[in-house]
Design an enzyme around this catalytic site. Structure first.
Site, short mmCIF file in Angstrom:
data_model
loop_
_atom_site.label_atom_id
_atom_site.label_comp_id
_atom_site.label_asym_id
_atom_site.label_seq_id
_atom_site.Cartn_x
_atom_site.Cartn_y
_atom_site.Cartn_z
N CYS A 20 21.97 20.17 126.01
CA CYS A 20 21.78 19.65 127.19
C CYS A 20 23.01 19.04 127.79
CB CYS A 20 20.37 18.79 127.30
SG CYS A 20 20.50 17.19 126.29
N ASN A 23 22.74 14.90 125.43
CA ASN A 23 22.25 14.89 124.09
C ASN A 23 21.58 13.74 123.87
OD1 ASN A 23 23.67 15.12 120.77
ND2 ASN A 23 21.96 16.10 121.74
N ARG A 26 16.74 15.88 126.42
CA ARG A 26 16.13 16.89 126.33
C ARG A 26 16.42 17.59 124.97
NH1 ARG A 26 18.26 19.47 131.76
NH2 ARG A 26 19.83 17.87 131.13
N ASP A 137 15.86 17.74 134.06
CA ASP A 137 16.56 16.55 133.62
C ASP A 137 15.64 15.24 133.79
OD1 ASP A 137 18.10 14.31 132.94
OD2 ASP A 137 19.88 15.14 134.07
P1 4NP Z 1 19.84 14.92 128.95
O1 4NP Z 1 19.81 13.75 130.09
O2 4NP Z 1 20.64 15.96 129.33
O3 4NP Z 1 18.47 15.49 128.98
O4 4NP Z 1 20.22 14.14 127.68
C1 4NP Z 1 20.99 12.84 130.64
C2 4NP Z 1 21.24 11.89 129.84
C3 4NP Z 1 22.47 11.35 130.42
C4 4NP Z 1 22.78 11.88 131.55
C5 4NP Z 1 22.47 12.77 132.18
C6 4NP Z 1 21.40 13.45 131.98
N1 4NP Z 1 23.89 11.13 132.28
O5 4NP Z 1 24.34 11.40 133.39
O6 4NP Z 1 24.68 10.12 131.61
#
Ligand code: 4NP
Length: 169
Positions: A20, A23, A26, A137
């Site tokens: 994702c 990390n 998801r 997300d």
């Molecule tokens: P993930 O969610 O891709 O499902 O781990 C996110 C975690 C952090 C961020 C974006 C999406 N961020 O912009 O820091």
């Protein structure tokens, strides 16, 4: 749904990397759920499971506390620490499972051989109810989004594992 298939044996476990953006939400959920299902089915020796993020902001961090809370409610433990996806992942793993179209596009920029492109799939390619193909997300939203992610990830991982089980020799 076509993706790279081969005989899966204890000598040559099938290697899966879930990817994702951060990390921390998801893909650690997908890694933990897939691991949980593999263990439940007593197939640990046949799979090697990991996850990564296309971004580097959260490297070294454990899964988001809301992701952990929802997973724990379902008896699933999330042990992973965030790492950033690297081009060699596309060589090492048999299958690289992106959570959304943007993650898949980012992975595609790392491709150096045509067969690596074939390894990149979307988790929701395996979802019996795939909607727009993306695991949404949940990072900036509330608990409902994390619960929705868990449900999508769980049924998609179940379907993926059931499909891969056909290749176990
Ligand atoms: P993930 O969610 O891709 O499902 O781990 C996110 C975690 C952090 C961020 C974006 C999406 N961020 O912009 O820091």
């Amino acid at each position: 749904m076509t993706f790279p298939r081969r005989a899966i044996t204890k000598e040559q476990p099938y290697r899966i990397n879930f990817v994702c953006l951060g990390n921390i939400c998801r893909s650690p959920t997908a890694e933990g759920v897939f691991q949980h299902l593999v263990t439940e089915d007593e197939l640990d020796e046949y799979f090697e499971i990991d996850s990564a993020g296309t971004g580097s902001w959260h490297v070294g961090n454990p899964a988001n506390s809301k992701s952990q809370e929802v997973a724990n409610q379902h008896g699933v433990k999330l042990f992973s620490r965030a790492r950033q996806a690297v081009p060699s992942d596309l060589e090492y793993f048999d299958l690289v499972v992106a959570m959304d179209h943007s993650n898949a596009a980012d992975l595609q920029t790392m491709v150096v051989k045509p067969e690596q492109d074939d390894k990149i799939v979307l988790l929701r390619d395996f979802d019996p109810d795939p909607d727009d193909g993306a695991v949404p997300d949940p990072y900036y939203g509330g608990m409902d989004g994390f619960k929705k992610v868990f449900d999508i990830v769980y049924r998609s991982c179940r379907a993926l594992l059931d499909d891969l089980k056909k290749d176990i020799k």
